[in-house]
Design an enzyme around this catalytic site. Structure first.
Site, mmCIF file in Angstrom:
data_model
loop_
_atom_site.group_PDB
_atom_site.id
_atom_site.type_symbol
_atom_site.label_atom_id
_atom_site.label_comp_id
_atom_site.label_asym_id
_atom_site.label_seq_id
_atom_site.Cartn_x
_atom_site.Cartn_y
_atom_site.Cartn_z
ATOM 1 C CB CYS A 137 20.634 -8.589 0.295
ATOM 2 S SG CYS A 137 19.698 -8.536 -1.242
ATOM 3 C CG HIS A 266 25.142 -8.554 -1.522
ATOM 4 N ND1 HIS A 266 24.696 -9.683 -0.884
ATOM 5 C CD2 HIS A 266 24.121 -8.156 -2.318
ATOM 6 C CE1 HIS A 266 23.463 -9.967 -1.276
ATOM 7 N NE2 HIS A 266 23.083 -9.057 -2.142
ATOM 8 C CD GLU A 268 27.466 -10.739 1.156
ATOM 9 O OE1 GLU A 268 27.427 -9.640 1.733
ATOM 10 O OE2 GLU A 268 26.616 -11.099 0.325
#
Lengths: 305, 993
Positions: A137, A266, A268
């Site tokens: 990002c 994302h 994560e």
């Protein structure tokens, strides 16, 4: 218009076929690399550092240190001591001059106390040594705007693509399907077919400088991830499957070595099955899909560095 | 030397920002604009060499892939009719300008000098057949808020291609000298009141007289003379007292002595609503929990603290930011969210922030009545507030997980902006309980974070008044989430190294409040205001003392830790300044340039205000009962209800907030087969290596206040708890927060019905005591905002009394959580809880233009039993879906469960547990509380029913494959038949913009 950004050319790192060679190479660089060490950058508006570090740990990294930009600039922490640089999502400097612009500028001009070395020089050395960088990002925006990817012809430092305002004109948090390019050199996406991950951005629309750049990206298979239909078959320009209007539905790209990779979604944020938006109604695997990217990175480092 | 740099998109690049603006001009202002393009303008007021300027313009300011730039002359404009440039007025926080300035400093390798600066503005090019006055109305009605922004307009004809818009440098012109004024209080009562209103002190005559009395005391006069003060109080002292004594800070109404008369004429004396109801309930609940009391610190710090698990505590606080949001919705809401962030951050030794919540109350976006002076259109307020919270939350990296939006015409006078933040902190830090803090004599007073400016002066007193003609615009300000994020990154490190004894935020009242509060620990302080870092020169000492400029925390740092503290701050680019020290002298002692400017007794500062004595008189209002017949087509009625602003989907707002950062997101705000069903509460895991979680929910039902605030409060509590139970929360470990927003409840000429409004407040508090206690859900923190009225000329608009009841519960294993969407065809559909003829103040009656009288009542004992049984069934994995039943009743709830699951449903109303109802519409749309719609896999039927036995519940139908949604009515005929897609469309359409 004048482009004042310098182009840094980097000699490719010698191929390391055997572990002996790898050890010699490491020794040559004065670093003993027995353990996989990940550095997760933090500070100045970065805000996904905790989960990035957690992902590295889950993926098997022996260390995943959250390091503030200031700790690098003060010389207290040395990037050279790590194998895997994580540039997490967030709002570097509030995205005030356009996402990640101010940090890209800082990377170029800020100097490290003591050595006087510019931050970018340490990053270039890191790349030269065959190490890995993952930008998510805002971290991806930083890589793109400081020319770390796609770095066509391995000319690190020249910006050739950008990420800008979504066609909707708004920030959005929603989950997207991503088709993985099996032919991409990206180390991170090895063995993957598709990913389902959240995007959370206002400036994620991928735009190349021109058609030539796009063609070269496609030819070299540097477009590692594209927004797609739920079956991960066809890249799509349809909103909201393509959440920002990205040209060619590009969601993530890598450099030619495959060791530098950036993506808007994302990984994560999907490490556990309970992160999946429909875990209460669908059979979803115990492990979150985002973890695979980190595991590929850690495995690569363990085998090669 | 100043440069003007323009940066614009290349002509072939789509301008999403311009398109968005164009859409709003066309849709909201109804003006004919064909196209809008934008250009960013940087005005660099610093002596850069041309080469350096070029480096900055082509470096940090430019994205060379998509943008062009120009230095010193305009970029070639697109085809346009009107050009409008909007920038900030001098002194207003300009975040982009601040970042641009830092970029210039990085390049130059030096800090800019005082007076030098970088300012930003945006230039809009509009194509369209507009008159000048239309262009002006675009500027003032959409692009600029003239309280904080300046604008300039040029038309195509007067455009000089060589000059463009020309250059404006919004530098603050500093006053030549600062001064301290003495305020003579030996004047007539009339004059005392004039001083109070002119200085925005918001002090009553009684309070002004207390100041007068204080200044008269001969011993005190002699003492003051010794420190160099004259016979009068200084402006610093009077202002500090007014802020400290403000309704906002001292909650005088909640602590007043009240004589309450009920509808039968019975009189009851109440000494402090807060002590008698809110605090008492919590104390009694804690006592009954005995050794298992999981409350850690309640009602004494900036936020409430409860136990999360053995090693961690959970912190939660909700605030409102109504008055500033009325004047500047964006800045008001932004400071609202980043402001409440500092509450958990300033609780105990400081918590890491893990979630935000926000609930807004607006007038409807299609509001078409004439707007009284100073009021902004509700849609503009909506968009501004939404964006402010978006920027504040997203840029701070805190997920926004829960909230709602309530619409009522009466919020046109003042919107309500509730912002809340949760945090987590280790139970022990360096072996000491983290929730304890204490400033010790000798500790240094250190201010960190942002600088002080004239922004945000008089916020505390301003918000203690109605919105009126002279409401100060200085109370409006803009937050800076990045400066705050840098500060919190730094302070969490300092916390873990044990570098300070106490921390609190600078919010309302600024330094006078933060230092004044901390100084209570040790009973005194000395500080020197000239040391405080200013945004620009020329602030008078009282302004420095009071400014509510954002992003600041005040700390008590012991002398032996100060070097390490300051060094770490410097490295992490956080400004930290030693302002003085804490003492035990009993005095609030303030200097400027070595001279005393305030010398107040700590005791008087904090406890000198006279207690209010108020009267409250309750009367039960009667409204006409509607007499309309049951509509023949209830399918249409159901769709109309699904499209009501208070019922419809808020997804367009929810998606613009990052609700997943920090990666603990477990139950998201939007759930179901297509990720678009309305979740009842959010669940997150703050510790990524644990399955423990927090469920966050809320309840708010101001419409019921029209009938009786007692039941409004009961329903808000029940709704907050019910929502939480619906996802898997458990009463055993659940805490509440009460946030009251009232209209002025003090009888006066301005408020002839003050006694009634105060009685409404009393009744809400009575219910709060009864119901929190009955559910065993203690309030751990709360806040009140008491003057939510608008009064200009003869126009008065008062909000309906509104309470937001926020709920957080600790979930031992999030894998047991449940979402609201129907899961599988063939599942049984149950209704839990009894439906009664309670349509008073319902959405259904509102649709027909009625209020009625039968307001929903909560039967707490039965509800508690049901919630406990349902929690057990969930823990055993027997519940496939569970959805709370609220606005729009059973009809809306069933439809939501079906379309969120992408499945049809067959329901028989004859099987719904009900009493006193003989109409299908009443059964479908009654808003009786404590009800759920639950679906259960057939294989779990027996076990589920066994868990629920002894409760009022029944199976009422089935989930079916396909998209047919069918309800059979009381006579056996089909009364609702629709496809789930059309129901969903009716629900999604109203706020999809």
């Amino acid at each position: 218009m004048v482009n004042t950004q310098s182009a840094w050319s980097i000699a490719p790192k010698p191929e390391t076929g055997s572990s002996l060679c790898s050890l010699l190479y490491a020794a040559f660089n004065g670093v003993i690399m027995k353990k996989v060490k990940a550095l997760v950058l933090a500070g100045n508006g970065i805000n996904c550092e905790m989960e990035m570090a957690h992902a590295c740990k889950l993926a098997g990294a022996d260390a995943a240190d959250i390091v503030y930009i200031y700790d690098l600039l003060s010389g207290d922490v040395k990037l050279d001591d790590y194998h895997f640089l994580n540039l997490p999502g967030g709002f570097l400097d509030g995205d005030d001059l356009g996402s990640a612009k101010a940090m890209a500028h800082r990377l170029k001009y800020a100097r490290i106390a003591g050595s006087g070395e510019r931050l970018e020089e340490t990053v270039l050395r890191f790349i030269r040594e065959g190490k890995l960088i993952l930008g998510v990002c805002n971290g991806f925006q930083l890589m793109v705007k400081s020319g770390l990817i796609p770095a066509l012809g391995k000319t690190y430092g020249t910006q050739t693509v950008t990420l800008t305002f979504n066609d909707s004109g708004r920030f959005e948090d929603r989950w997207v399907y991503l088709k993985v390019n099996a032919d991409s050199p990206s180390i991170f996406t090895r063995g993957l077919k598709g990913l389902y991950l959240p995007v959370r951005h206002g400036e994620g629309k991928f735009i190349p400088r021109d058609e030539g750049i796009l063609a070269e990206l496609a030819r070299k298979n540097l477009i590692a991830l594209q927004y797609s239909d739920p079956e991960y078959k066809n890249p799509t320009m349809d909103y909201p499957l393509n959440p920002n209007g990205a040209v060619s539905a590009v969601a993530g790209i890598c450099d030619e070595t495959g060791r530098l990779f950036g993506l808007m979604p994302h990984p994560e944020a999907y490490l556990y099955f309970v992160n999946h938006p429909r875990w209460t109604r669908e059979k979803v695997p115990e492990e979150g899909m985002g973890l695979a990217l980190f595991r590929n990175a850690v495995d690569y480092i363990r085998k090669n560095l | 030397m100043a440069y003007r740099v323009e940066v614009g998109l290349k002509p072939n690049i789509r301008d999403a920002r311009g398109e968005k603006i164009k859409g709003r001009i066309v849709n909201d202002l109804k003006l004919p604009v064909e196209a809008a393009r934008t250009v960013d303008v940087y005005t660099v007021d610093a002596p850069l060499s041309a080469a350096d300027m070029e480096k900055v313009a082509t470096g940090p300011f430019l994205d060379p892939i998509i943008q062009d730039y120009s230095i010193g002359k305009p970029l070639p404009p697109p085809s346009f009719d009107w050009a409008i440039e909007v920038g900030y007025k001098p002194g207003v926080t300009d975040n982009v300008g601040r970042t641009a300035r830092e970029a210039v400093e990085t390049l130059l390798q030096r800090k800019l000098n005082p007076g030098e600066g970088v300012y930003t503005s945006v230039l809009y090019f509009l194509k369209g057949d507009l008159t000048r006055s239309q262009a002006e109305s675009i500027a003032t009605g959409l692009l600029a808020n003239t309280l904080i922004q300046r604008f300039e307009i040029k038309d195509r004809r007067s455009w000089d291609p060589a000059l463009g818009m020309g250059m404006t440098i919004p530098r603050v012109l500093a006053k030549s000298r600062v001064r301290v004024e003495e305020i003579n209080l030996e004047v007539s009562d009339e004059e005392l009141l004039r001083i109070s209103s002119q200085r925005v002190l918001a002090l009553s005559l009684k309070e002004m007289k207390a100041l007068q009395q204080y200044a008269r005391d001969p011993e005190r006069l002699a003492e003051r003379k010794k420190v160099g003060l004259g016979v009068h109080l200084t402006d610093c002292e009077v202002e500090a007292l007014a802020q400290t004594w403000s309704e906002h800070c001292k909650h005088k109404i909640f602590n007043a002595r009240i004589e309450y008369t009920d509808e039968k004429g019975n009189v009851q004396l109440i000494d402090s609503l807060f002590d008698s109801y809110i605090k008492r309930s919590t104390e009694e609940i804690r006592k009954s929990m005995g050794e298992n009391d999981w409350c850690v610190s309640v009602f004494k710090d900036n936020a409430g603290v409860i136990r999360f698990n053995r090693d961690w505590n959970l912190v939660f606080k909700v605030e409102t930011h109504n008055s500033p949001s009325a004047l500047d919705p964006y800045g008001g809401a932004l400071t609202g969210i980043v402001g409440v962030n500092r509450d958990p951050f300033g609780t105990g030794k400081g918590a890491k922030l893990i979630f935000n919540v926000d609930t807004f109350c607006f007038a409807p976006p299609d509001y078409s009545k004439p707007l009284p002076p100073r009021l902004l259109h509700p849609k503009r307020i909506f968009e501004g507030v939404r964006e402010g919270v978006e920027h504040g939350g997203n840029k701070s990296g805190i997920p926004t997980v829960n909230g709602s939006i309530v619409f009522d015409d009466r919020y046109a006078g003042k919107p309500l902006v509730y912002c809340g933040t949760g945090g987590i902190m280790p139970r022990l830090i360096r072996g000491e309980p983290s929730h304890q803090k204490e400033a010790k004599p000798g500790d240094l007073i250190v201010m960190t974070g942002g600088r002080i400016g004239k922004d945000g002066i008089h916020g505390a007193t301003f918000s203690s008044e109605e919105l009126h003609e002279e409401s100060p615009t200085s109370a409006v300000q803009i937050g800076d989430p990045i400066t705050q994020k840098r500060m919190t990154d730094f302070l969490l490190r300092a916390r873990d190294e044990g570098l300070y004894h106490a921390i609190t935020d600078n919010g309302a009242g600024g330094l006078s409040s933060s230092v004044g509060e901390m100084a209570r620990d040790c009973n005194g302080c000395e500080m020197s205001l000239e040391r405080a870092p200013l945004k620009y020169a020329g602030l008078d000492p009282w302004e420095i003392l009071l400014s509510e400029a954002q992003e600041r925390m005040t700390l008590a740092v012991p002398p032996d830790k100060i070097d390490r503290f300051m060094d770490m701050a410097g490295r992490m680019e956080v400004e930290a300044t030693i302002l003085g020290k804490f003492t035990d002298t009993g005095k609030f002692h303030v200097f400027y340039d070595g001279k005393t400017v305030a010398y107040l007794d700590m005791e008087f500062l904090h406890n000198g205000y006279p207690k209010m004595e108020l009267r409250a008189r309750w009367e039960q209002k009667k409204y006409p009962e509607p007499g309309f017949p049951e509509p023949r087509d209830l399918t249409l009625t159901l769709k109309q209800l699904l499209s009501r602003y208070n019922v419809c989907s808020k997804e367009s707002v929810v998606r613009q907030y990052d609700h997943e950062v920090q990666a603990g997101s477990t139950v998201k705000p939007m759930v179901g087969a297509w990720n678009d069903g309305p979740g009842d509460a959010s669940v997150l895991r703050p510790l990524l290596d644990s399955w423990e979680g927090v469920a966050v929910s809320s309840g708010i039902c101001p419409r019921y206040s029209d009938i009786d605030t007692y039941h409004m409060m009961a329903c808000a509590i029940d709704e907050g708890i019910r929502n939480n139970i619906a996802v898997g929360g458990n009463l055993k470990h659940m805490a509440g927060l009460d946030n009251f927003c009232w209209c002025d409840p003090i009888q006066s000429e301005k408020t002839p019905d003050g006694e009634y409004k105060l009685a409404q407040l009393v009744r809400a508090n009575m219910a709060l005591y009864e119901y929190t206690k009955a559910f065993g859900v203690p309030c751990i923190s709360g806040k009140d905002s008491m003057k939510n009225d608008y009064l200009i000329g003869s126009t008065k608009i008062s909000i309906p009394p509104t309470v937001l009841f926020s709920v957080a519960s600790v979930i031992p294993d999030v894998r047991k959580c449940v979402t609201m969407d129907a899961k599988r065809a063939g599942d049984l559909v149950y209704v839990l809880g009894e439906t009664r003829a309670e349509l008073g103040a319902s959405e259904y009656y509102a649709l027909h233009g009625f209020i009625g009288n039968q307001v929903p009542r909560v039967e707490a004992q039965g509800a508690r039993k049901l919630y406990e049984a349902l929690s057990n069934a969930m823990a055993e994995g027997l519940v496939a879906s569970c959805h709370d039943c609220s606005d729009g009743g059973l009809g809306v709830t069933l439809a939501e469960v079906a379309f969120a699951g992408g499945l049809g449903m067959e329901i028989d109303l004859r099987r719904v547990p009900a009493s006193g109802i003989d109409r299908n519409d009443s059964l479908l749309f009654s808003e009786s509380q404590s009800r759920f719609v639950v679906t259960v896999h057939p294989e779990h039927q027996e076990a589920f029913e066994d868990n629920l036995k002894e409760n009022n519940f029944a199976p009422v139908g089935r989930v079916v494959s396909g998209k047919d949604f069918r309800i059979v009515g009381l006579t056996g005929a089909v009364v609702v038949r629709a496809g789930i897609d059309e129901l969903k469309e009716a629900w999604k359409k109203p706020l999809r913009w």
